[in-house]
Scaffold this motif. Sequence first.
Motif: not given
Length: 100
Positions: A67-68, A71, A74-75, A100
Amino acid sequence: MNSLKYTIAAAALVALFASPAIAQTSDNTGTGGQNGATSGMDPVKAQIKDEDVFGFDITQGAVGLTPEQLTAAKNTCNQNVTAEPLRYSAAVKTFCTQIQ
């Protein structure tokens, strides 16, 4: 007489503040101005290698990402790839669309 002094002082201030805004470099280093480099070979704007964008292999898509990592990816997509799409390959753009 006083109004003439203030008019001259105001004109001098305007000229002082406007000078840096309209100044252009005349060197050919690609740092700006009319004589700046315009080729796609500008080292500052060179395309970034796929493996350097996220720090992991993107060929498998988002499969196996923590999950990290997801994220962070995505950033990176939102902040970097969207801002300067010409610096990234089609594979990176496709990966960004997929997560996305």
